[in-house]
Motif scaffolding. Sequence first.
Motif, short mmCIF file in Angstrom:
data_model
loop_
_atom_site.label_atom_id
_atom_site.label_comp_id
_atom_site.label_asym_id
_atom_site.label_seq_id
_atom_site.Cartn_x
_atom_site.Cartn_y
_atom_site.Cartn_z
N THR A 1 0.77 -1.12 0.15
CA THR A 1 0.16 0.04 0.11
C THR A 1 0.74 1.11 0.00
OG1 THR A 1 -1.91 -1.06 1.30
CG2 THR A 1 -1.73 1.41 1.17
N ASP A 2 1.85 1.08 0.88
CA ASP A 2 2.77 2.38 0.90
C ASP A 2 3.57 2.92 -0.40
OD1 ASP A 2 2.07 2.75 3.55
OD2 ASP A 2 4.09 1.82 4.41
N ALA A 3 3.74 1.78 -1.35
CA ALA A 3 4.42 1.95 -2.47
C ALA A 3 3.96 3.01 -3.33
CB ALA A 3 4.86 0.62 -3.18
N ILE A 4 2.74 3.40 -3.26
CA ILE A 4 2.24 4.48 -4.49
C ILE A 4 2.59 5.94 -3.84
CG2 ILE A 4 0.06 4.80 -3.44
CD1 ILE A 4 -1.14 4.66 -6.25
N SER A 5 2.59 6.23 -2.57
CA SER A 5 2.86 7.64 -2.24
C SER A 5 4.01 8.10 -2.73
CB SER A 5 2.92 7.47 -0.48
OG SER A 5 1.65 7.14 0.06
N GLN A 6 3.88 9.34 -3.14
CA GLN A 6 4.82 10.01 -4.00
C GLN A 6 5.37 9.35 -5.20
OE1 GLN A 6 7.95 12.01 -1.54
NE2 GLN A 6 6.92 11.42 0.27
#
Length: 698
Positions: free
Chosen positions: A518-523
Amino acid sequence: MTVSLRRLFLATAAAGALSAFALSAAQAAPHGLTAKEMLSLDRLSGLKVSPDGHWALYDVRSTDWDANKGVHALWIVDTDGKTAPRRLGVSDKGVSDAQWSADGKTIYFLAPGADTTQVWRTTPDGTGATQVTYLPLDVGAYRVAADGKHLVVSLAVVRHSQARSDCRSEIECTAKPKPQGTQASGKIYTRLFVRHWDQWDDGTDNHLFSIEIGADGIASAQPVELMAAFDGDVPSKPFGDEGDFAISPSGSEVTFSAKVAGTTAAWSTNFDLFRVPMDGSSAPVNLTASNHAEDVGPVYSPDGAMLAYKAMKRATFEADRLGVMVMDVKTGAVREVDPGFDRSAENLVWSADGKTIYANAEDVGQDRIFAIDVKSGAVKPLTGDGRVTDFAVTKKGLVFARDDYSHPMEIFTQGWSGAPAQITHTDAAALADVKMGDYETFTFSGWNGETVHGYLVKPWNYEPGKKYPVAFLIHGGPQGSFGSNFGYRWNPQTYAGAGYAVVMIDFHGSTGYGQAFTDAISQHWGDRPLEDLQKGWAAALAKYSFLDGDHACALGASYGGYMIDWIAGAWSQPWKCLVVHDGVFDNRMMGYSTEELWFSEWENGGTVWSNPAGYEKFNPALHVGDWNKPMLVVHSARDYRIPLEQGLAAFSALQRKGVPSELLTFPDENHWVLKPKNSLEWHDTVLDWLDRWTKPGA
């Protein structure tokens, strides 16, 4: 403009122009799901099981096409499945939010009173109703104490900072007519939110009040303020409910989740738990002040000794993992029960002995119920495929509401061993002649070589050896998932029912695959998920020979709409057409104009002025020069999450460049299209657009 056969047929059918013979013949033949059929289905929700586990109470929303709205009714069914479900007679006035009393003898619900929505009660046979509260304001949410002696209700009252000196209470100040002023319409705001989701700030907060219930079952006329001068909302706006507060088993106190608004509400996700005595004798006390992220969903253990809730760890990130926490009510000591469970808990339910917490959570495209051992943290899945929403735990096992790609929500029971059994068949008759498209999951190596899941739905009339045009759907969020559920806005079966194959990719950023995924998409809005979409499209074409890659359109909403605007300049080659619904066109202006600023700031690495490069790195507005594929733009006027100007800008760019394009806008809709007739127009317009650009020779 040419009118498609689909639109002509549906418009004619809606007007009642088809003969009874032709209509019945059409319905008798097997066919794919149409948008009109989907929107006409009854929708089951709000499952509440009686304390003895014998009765399942639930809400059924039917569509009133003439009134252009949904109409709600209460239904009840025996959980042994031996008797047919029945509609409660009290539903005739319109009902919602049903709850059981602790002894199972009374059903409480919300319904219209003389002028306002109030709490009512009935017996399980539902033949007669008695009004419980007589308040001058609408009851927005409520809970009943286990001893039946108190109600806790939420009322929208005038904000303390705007209260007048001629009022003795929050309720009086809200209900009392305001002094006559000038006819000027201006309004001054001194802080955010100015508007939120689809409403402008009206100067009220949702506050809790306790009310004594007399021996006759009627509430006292003297509510006690539990949040006097508190600067915040319970339930939270815009989507909170009674899950935001809980009454202790003893009935002596209330614990609620709220964010202190102050001047930081628009960029803070710091919800805390507060405890307040039922008699309002002291102010609420913050129980989780040390955690600056989200603490929500309090649930007392059956003996009242422990309080379970969900907590995030990273402030200002709305999609962090929600861990299950347990607090000792006396000492305030807190520990995380499930630190090794890499999923976000949703609803929490205690076992009767307090040794287990049950929770549902997204899990690799499904939404399952898990049993979490409170002492050891061991986690065990209890249900299989499909999406579970509401559920209850009984002596015999589980009662839950479940749907999947091919089946609308229904109620199931499942013993502690054995398979689930369906006990409601709400839409069976309506879907008797509908053939759903078969669906399956596939995997491929995506960004960073990691496994990514895709979902394929075949056209309803699939025949081996034939090729079919494709609808390539991109989900929003971006921290979301297609998952196996039967939705009413982006349901793949409506495309399958129109003869399309459907491909969907749960790209990096999707939920249910672990927090790192899930975190991989931020920025990284424009690179990592794009790589997944590109590789997923290639994998689908390689695996499924019936996909006509030369006749495919890509569609998306919200973040999916952003991605449509992005691929219009970065990856338009495969697509015959594009559909963008409420998409982000200009990242920079989105960072200034969206209401929940924490979202843009987290996803782009700071504020617009502190990190402008973060907003411009993947900004679709900078690549309009490469736009060349026909695009349908849909954007509604009451969307304050992604304001209308984003869609208008995209349409203006398309028109100025001479790219074939249309704009569909609804002045009365928000980020979603909810009114039945508007939703039908949305589906007709979108499918017409796909037909126009994917038909042979296009």
